[in-house]
Design a protein around this motif. Structure first.
Motif, PDB file in Angstrom:
ATOM      1  N   LEU A 500       0.866  -1.184   0.000  1.00 46.49           N
ATOM      2  CA  LEU A 500       0.000   0.000   0.000  1.00 46.49           C
ATOM      3  C   LEU A 500       0.898   1.228   0.000  1.00 46.49           C
ATOM      4  O   LEU A 500       1.745   1.381   0.889  1.00 46.49           O
ATOM      5  CB  LEU A 500      -0.902  -0.005   1.246  1.00 46.49           C
ATOM      6  N   LEU A 501       0.733   2.094  -1.008  1.00 40.80           N
ATOM      7  CA  LEU A 501       1.563   3.287  -1.131  1.00 40.80           C
ATOM      8  C   LEU A 501       0.693   4.520  -0.876  1.00 40.80           C
ATOM      9  O   LEU A 501      -0.324   4.722  -1.552  1.00 40.80           O
ATOM     10  CB  LEU A 501       2.193   3.353  -2.531  1.00 40.80           C
ATOM     11  N   LEU A 502       1.093   5.339   0.105  1.00 41.42           N
ATOM     12  CA  LEU A 502       0.372   6.562   0.456  1.00 41.42           C
ATOM     13  C   LEU A 502       1.194   7.762   0.001  1.00 41.42           C
ATOM     14  O   LEU A 502       2.335   7.942   0.451  1.00 41.42           O
ATOM     15  CB  LEU A 502       0.145   6.633   1.974  1.00 41.42           C
ATOM     16  N   LEU A 503       0.628   8.581  -0.860  1.00 44.49           N
ATOM     17  CA  LEU A 503       1.336   9.754  -1.383  1.00 44.49           C
ATOM     18  C   LEU A 503       0.528  11.000  -1.040  1.00 44.49           C
ATOM     19  O   LEU A 503      -0.559  11.226  -1.582  1.00 44.49           O
ATOM     20  CB  LEU A 503       1.493   9.643  -2.907  1.00 44.49           C
ATOM     21  N   ASP A 504       1.074  11.807  -0.122  1.00 41.94           N
ATOM     22  CA  ASP A 504       0.378  13.013   0.315  1.00 41.94           C
ATOM     23  C   ASP A 504       1.015  14.222  -0.363  1.00 41.94           C
ATOM     24  O   ASP A 504       2.079  14.683   0.058  1.00 41.94           O
ATOM     25  CB  ASP A 504       0.475  13.134   1.844  1.00 41.94           C
ATOM     26  N   GLU A 505       0.395  14.740  -1.398  1.00 40.95           N
ATOM     27  CA  GLU A 505       0.943  15.879  -2.154  1.00 40.95           C
ATOM     28  C   GLU A 505       2.375  15.587  -2.589  1.00 40.95           C
ATOM     29  O   GLU A 505       3.256  16.454  -2.510  1.00 40.95           O
ATOM     30  CB  GLU A 505       0.902  17.153  -1.303  1.00 40.95           C
ATOM     31  N   ALA A 506       2.615  14.367  -3.028  1.00 41.52           N
ATOM     32  CA  ALA A 506       3.995  13.903  -3.236  1.00 41.52           C
ATOM     33  C   ALA A 506       4.696  14.569  -4.401  1.00 41.52           C
ATOM     34  O   ALA A 506       5.924  14.465  -4.516  1.00 41.52           O
ATOM     35  CB  ALA A 506       4.003  12.388  -3.437  1.00 41.52           C
ATOM     36  N   THR A 507       3.963  15.233  -5.304  1.00 36.97           N
ATOM     37  CA  THR A 507       4.607  15.867  -6.454  1.00 36.97           C
ATOM     38  C   THR A 507       4.353  17.368  -6.495  1.00 36.97           C
ATOM     39  O   THR A 507       4.538  17.999  -7.540  1.00 36.97           O
ATOM     40  CB  THR A 507       4.093  15.234  -7.765  1.00 36.97           C
ATOM     41  N   SER A 508       3.965  17.950  -5.382  1.00 38.11           N
ATOM     42  CA  SER A 508       3.569  19.365  -5.372  1.00 38.11           C
ATOM     43  C   SER A 508       4.709  20.311  -5.714  1.00 38.11           C
ATOM     44  O   SER A 508       4.475  21.411  -6.215  1.00 38.11           O
ATOM     45  CB  SER A 508       2.985  19.728  -4.002  1.00 38.11           C
ATOM     46  N   GLN A 509       5.972  19.909  -5.433  1.00 36.78           N
ATOM     47  CA  GLN A 509       7.094  20.812  -5.669  1.00 36.78           C
ATOM     48  C   GLN A 509       7.927  20.416  -6.894  1.00 36.78           C
ATOM     49  O   GLN A 509       9.029  20.930  -7.078  1.00 36.78           O
ATOM     50  CB  GLN A 509       7.998  20.846  -4.419  1.00 36.78           C
ATOM     51  N   LEU A 510       7.385  19.511  -7.700  1.00 34.42           N
ATOM     52  CA  LEU A 510       8.127  19.074  -8.881  1.00 34.42           C
ATOM     53  C   LEU A 510       7.779  19.941 -10.091  1.00 34.42           C
ATOM     54  O   LEU A 510       6.655  20.425 -10.227  1.00 34.42           O
ATOM     55  CB  LEU A 510       7.803  17.615  -9.197  1.00 34.42           C
ATOM     56  N   ASP A 511       8.762  20.113 -10.971  1.00 36.20           N
ATOM     57  CA  ASP A 511       8.474  20.811 -12.221  1.00 36.20           C
ATOM     58  C   ASP A 511       7.657  19.896 -13.128  1.00 36.20           C
ATOM     59  O   ASP A 511       7.457  18.710 -12.841  1.00 36.20           O
ATOM     60  CB  ASP A 511       9.770  21.248 -12.905  1.00 36.20           C
ATOM     61  N   ALA A 512       7.176  20.445 -14.230  1.00 35.21           N
ATOM     62  CA  ALA A 512       6.253  19.709 -15.095  1.00 35.21           C
ATOM     63  C   ALA A 512       6.874  18.429 -15.639  1.00 35.21           C
ATOM     64  O   ALA A 512       6.210  17.384 -15.727  1.00 35.21           O
ATOM     65  CB  ALA A 512       5.792  20.606 -16.245  1.00 35.21           C
ATOM     66  N   VAL A 513       8.172  18.486 -16.009  1.00 34.43           N
ATOM     67  CA  VAL A 513       8.824  17.320 -16.607  1.00 34.43           C
ATOM     68  C   VAL A 513       8.935  16.186 -15.592  1.00 34.43           C
ATOM     69  O   VAL A 513       8.557  15.038 -15.852  1.00 34.43           O
ATOM     70  CB  VAL A 513      10.219  17.702 -17.143  1.00 34.43           C
ATOM     71  N   ASN A 514       9.465  16.517 -14.406  1.00 35.35           N
ATOM     72  CA  ASN A 514       9.623  15.487 -13.372  1.00 35.35           C
ATOM     73  C   ASN A 514       8.273  15.015 -12.846  1.00 35.35           C
ATOM     74  O   ASN A 514       8.101  13.838 -12.517  1.00 35.35           O
ATOM     75  CB  ASN A 514      10.474  16.021 -12.222  1.00 35.35           C
ATOM     76  N   GLU A 515       7.311  15.927 -12.763  1.00 37.17           N
ATOM     77  CA  GLU A 515       5.980  15.545 -12.284  1.00 37.17           C
ATOM     78  C   GLU A 515       5.332  14.555 -13.246  1.00 37.17           C
ATOM     79  O   GLU A 515       4.725  13.556 -12.827  1.00 37.17           O
ATOM     80  CB  GLU A 515       5.109  16.802 -12.137  1.00 37.17           C
ATOM     81  N   ALA A 516       5.481  14.795 -14.544  1.00 29.62           N
ATOM     82  CA  ALA A 516       4.907  13.888 -15.540  1.00 29.62           C
ATOM     83  C   ALA A 516       5.581  12.521 -15.476  1.00 29.62           C
ATOM     84  O   ALA A 516       4.919  11.477 -15.568  1.00 29.62           O
ATOM     85  CB  ALA A 516       5.051  14.491 -16.937  1.00 29.62           C
ATOM     86  N   ALA A 517       6.908  12.520 -15.300  1.00 32.46           N
ATOM     87  CA  ALA A 517       7.635  11.252 -15.227  1.00 32.46           C
ATOM     88  C   ALA A 517       7.209  10.449 -14.002  1.00 32.46           C
ATOM     89  O   ALA A 517       6.980   9.230 -14.080  1.00 32.46           O
ATOM     90  CB  ALA A 517       9.142  11.522 -15.188  1.00 32.46           C
ATOM     91  N   LEU A 518       7.094  11.120 -12.861  1.00 32.80           N
ATOM     92  CA  LEU A 518       6.704  10.414 -11.651  1.00 32.80           C
ATOM     93  C   LEU A 518       5.236   9.993 -11.699  1.00 32.80           C
ATOM     94  O   LEU A 518       4.859   8.976 -11.117  1.00 32.80           O
ATOM     95  CB  LEU A 518       6.967  11.284 -10.418  1.00 32.80           C
ATOM     96  N   ARG A 519       4.415  10.768 -12.391  1.00 29.65           N
ATOM     97  CA  ARG A 519       3.013  10.382 -12.542  1.00 29.65           C
ATOM     98  C   ARG A 519       2.920   9.059 -13.300  1.00 29.65           C
ATOM     99  O   ARG A 519       2.146   8.180 -12.939  1.00 29.65           O
ATOM    100  CB  ARG A 519       2.259  11.488 -13.277  1.00 29.65           C
ATOM    101  N   ASP A 520       3.747   8.919 -14.335  1.00 27.50           N
ATOM    102  CA  ASP A 520       3.783   7.659 -15.074  1.00 27.50           C
ATOM    103  C   ASP A 520       4.287   6.521 -14.187  1.00 27.50           C
ATOM    104  O   ASP A 520       3.799   5.390 -14.266  1.00 27.50           O
ATOM    105  CB  ASP A 520       4.679   7.792 -16.308  1.00 27.50           C
ATOM    106  N   THR A 521       5.282   6.843 -13.331  1.00 28.71           N
ATOM    107  CA  THR A 521       5.818   5.831 -12.412  1.00 28.71           C
ATOM    108  C   THR A 521       4.738   5.353 -11.454  1.00 28.71           C
ATOM    109  O   THR A 521       4.575   4.146 -11.214  1.00 28.71           O
ATOM    110  CB  THR A 521       7.000   6.408 -11.609  1.00 28.71           C
ATOM    111  N   VAL A 522       3.993   6.308 -10.891  1.00 31.04           N
ATOM    112  CA  VAL A 522       2.932   5.954  -9.948  1.00 31.04           C
ATOM    113  C   VAL A 522       1.858   5.121 -10.632  1.00 31.04           C
ATOM    114  O   VAL A 522       1.343   4.135 -10.073  1.00 31.04           O
ATOM    115  CB  VAL A 522       2.322   7.233  -9.329  1.00 31.04           C
TER     116      VAL A 522
END
Length: 584
Positions: A500-522
């Motif tokens: 079970l993975l809990l992510l609380d605002e886990a990408t709020s401080q990422l730029d668009a490129v890194n946020e998109a990459a991590l969104r795909d990872t999640v």
């Protein structure tokens, strides 16, 4: 905590014995050496009397001088060894207390931490435990060896001359009456001094924890005044304790001086009348001098005990804070472990009895596997959902289950071993980047670390750092950017292979490129794991398998993005105004 705890708390002497018990044999050995030191000292006046008798009868004094020299050398050697053994034992007592207290503090319930200043807890594990060193040697051993030496000295004085002993005891009893008034004041002042040290530690921790904010607000002088006020209060109480301790010591010293003058006067008169000879008077006067050491030792033990009692009381206060049960860490889930299912049923919760409810009957089901997003206005209770799943807190009513089992029936280590949690502020600990990544899974191999670094796009950062993974990240990760800290926190959670993975605002401080990459990872992780996300970005929310809309501590709707836009006005408003408009 129960209001009756202070009444049922064991007495201070029993608490002290509890810390000393593991070291009782070495402590006893040191005490025996101290008693032997005292015994060699007690023989010196008798040898001196024989030496004076030999001189008065024109006998050789060689034998008496040799005996006195041997006693002096033995006194010094045995005394030095005894002092080392006692000091070493005292340090061991402090070590044991610090180990026990630090282990307990790490198991504190979050509710207890919320109500306590971290700086004050730090003072209890540092300055308060340090006082156990003195109370072990000066108080416990000092009272024992000093008391026995005092009794032995009095017996020897009675053997030399009972009349002069009566004179000496009368003076000592008068001094004891004065000490009975002083000692309780030492206890109160010592406790207040230790409390003030705790306040000062709390003030310093508060300022250093937000030093950038303090500087940016131009508040250095105001915070400096607060810190100085706490330090001055600690100084005032410490000086007050020192004043009463000095009064106790001076009372004992004055009593011995009065006793010496009185014995000299009465003893001189008895020599003049022929009741005793000069050798007896000299021997008795030597015993009066010798009596000063055990009396000061006993008085010092009593005053030090008051200081130690205050420190022990503060340590016990920390040990009575609510804590989680001690348990060995549970093994992490194996690769390919089944994802977890989560359910809330009519959960009501508030952080304290005097605070309003955060959850007013929250109910929802999250099936195993897939991503569930929690959305809603600030204060809706989204982050609290994660805190309840981790059992940082327990609900006041209702049930939270994992895999159909009430969380209260899970062993905490086993429960948390199944969860990966990325907090809202993504804390990073002081130390190396590697130690932060391996915090949740120290057994992770290099291949797993390498994969996670690529997944979270941290491999480029590691390549640029001078020490690679062994580079120190600074206090609270100050050498990393906010986005880098978030990626470290996500990588740390992924290395635990959570069910079970809990992510609380886990990408709020990422730029668009890194946020998109991590969104795909999640999204990729969600195929084999249950992922719960608190999110404010529409791009994250729309990719969720289900969305839980929360408002004012209640679940008002559950569905997909399309269903909620059409069927829930609050979600439609959030999607139109608060979520990122660039997401489609």
């Amino acid at each position: 905590m129960s209001t009756t705890e202070p009444e049922t708390a064991p007495p201070t002497w029993r608490l002290l014995l509890g810390y000393v018990r593991p070291h009782r044999w070495t402590l006893l050995g040191g005490a025996v050496l101290s008693l032997l030191t005292g015994a060699t000292g007690l023989l010196l006046p008798l040898v001196a009397r024989e030496l004076i008798d030999d001189l008065s009868h024109d006998r050789t004094i060689t034998g008496a001088l040799l005996v006195m020299s041997a006693l002096v050398i033995a006194n010094a050697a045995v005394g030095g060894l005894g002092s080392y053994v006692l000091r070493r034992t005292a340090e061991s007592v402090v070590l044991g207390a610090r180990r026990a207290l630090s282990s307990y503090l790490l198991r504190l319930r979050i509710t207890a931490v919320d109500r306590t200043e971290p700086g004050d807890l730090m003072a209890r594990i540092t300055s308060d435990t340090t006082l156990l060193r003195e109370v072990t040697t000066d108080s416990l051993v000092g009272l024992g060896t000093g008391g026995l030496t005092l009794v032995a000295t009095v017996v020897m004085m009675g053997f030399v001359d009972p009349v002069l002993l009566g004179v000496t005891l009368a003076v000592i009893l008068a001094a004891g009456t004065v000490l009975g008034v002083i000692v309780p004041r030492i206890n109160r002042a010592s406790r207040q001094a230790q409390d003030a040290v705790g306040v000062m530690g709390a003030s310093l921790e508060r300022i250093l924890g937000a030093l950038r904010t303090v500087k940016a607000s131009g508040a250095e002088h105001r915070e400096e005044a607060t810190l100085h006020a706490a330090a001055e209060e600690s100084w005032r109480q410490s000086v007050r304790a020192a004043k009463w301790s000095a009064a106790a010591g001076n009372t004992a010293g004055l009593a011995m001086q009065i006793a010496f003058i009185t014995v000299l006067a009465v003893g001189g008169a008895r020599v003049a009348t022929g009741a005793i000879d000069v050798g007896t008077l000299v021997a008795f006067l030597l015993y009066v001098f010798y009596l000063m050491s055990p009396i000061q030792q006993v008085v010092g033990a009593i005053t030090q005990y008051q200081t130690g009692a205050a420190a022990l009381a503060r340590i016990q206060e920390a040990l009575r804070l609510p804590a989680e049960p001690a348990a060995r860490p549970a093994p992490l889930p194996a690769d390919g472990a089944e994802p977890a299912a989560v359910a809330f049923s009519d959960v009501r919760f508030r952080y304290a009895d005097d605070l309003p409810y955060v959850h007013h009957g929250v109910t929802f089901d999250v099936p195993a596997r897939g991503m569930t997003a929690f959305v809603g206005p600030s204060g809706a209770g989204k982050t609290t959902v994660f805190s309840l799943i981790e059992r940082f807190y327990d609900p006041e009513s209702g049930v939270v289950t994992l895999d159909g089992l009430d969380l209260g029936d899970w062993e905490l280590p086993r429960l948390r071993s199944a969860i990966g949690y990325v907090e809202q502020d993504a804390p990073v600990l002081s130390g190396s980047l590697r130690s932060n990544l391996l915090l949740g899974n120290p057994e992770a191999d290099d291949d797993a670390v390498t994969r996670v670094l690529k997944t979270t796009r941290l491999d480029g950062l590691v390549a640029k750092l001078p020490g690679g993974l062994d580079t120190l990240v600074g206090h609270r990760g100050t050498k990393l950017s906010g986005g880098e800290r978030q990626r470290v926190a996500i990588a740390r959670a992924l290395l635990r292979r959570p069910r079970l993975l809990l992510l609380d605002e886990a990408t709020s401080q990422l730029d668009a490129v890194n946020e998109a990459a991590l969104r795909d990872t999640v999204a990729d992780v969600a195929r084999t794991t249950t992922v719960l996300v608190v999110a404010h970005r529409l791009s994250t929310v729309t990719m969720a398998d289900r969305i839980v809309v929360m408002d004012a501590g209640r679940v008002r709707a559950v569905g997909t993005h399309q269903e909620l836009v059409a069927g829930d006005p609050l979600y439609a408003e959030l999607a139109a105004t608060q979520f990122l408009a660039t997401a489609g």
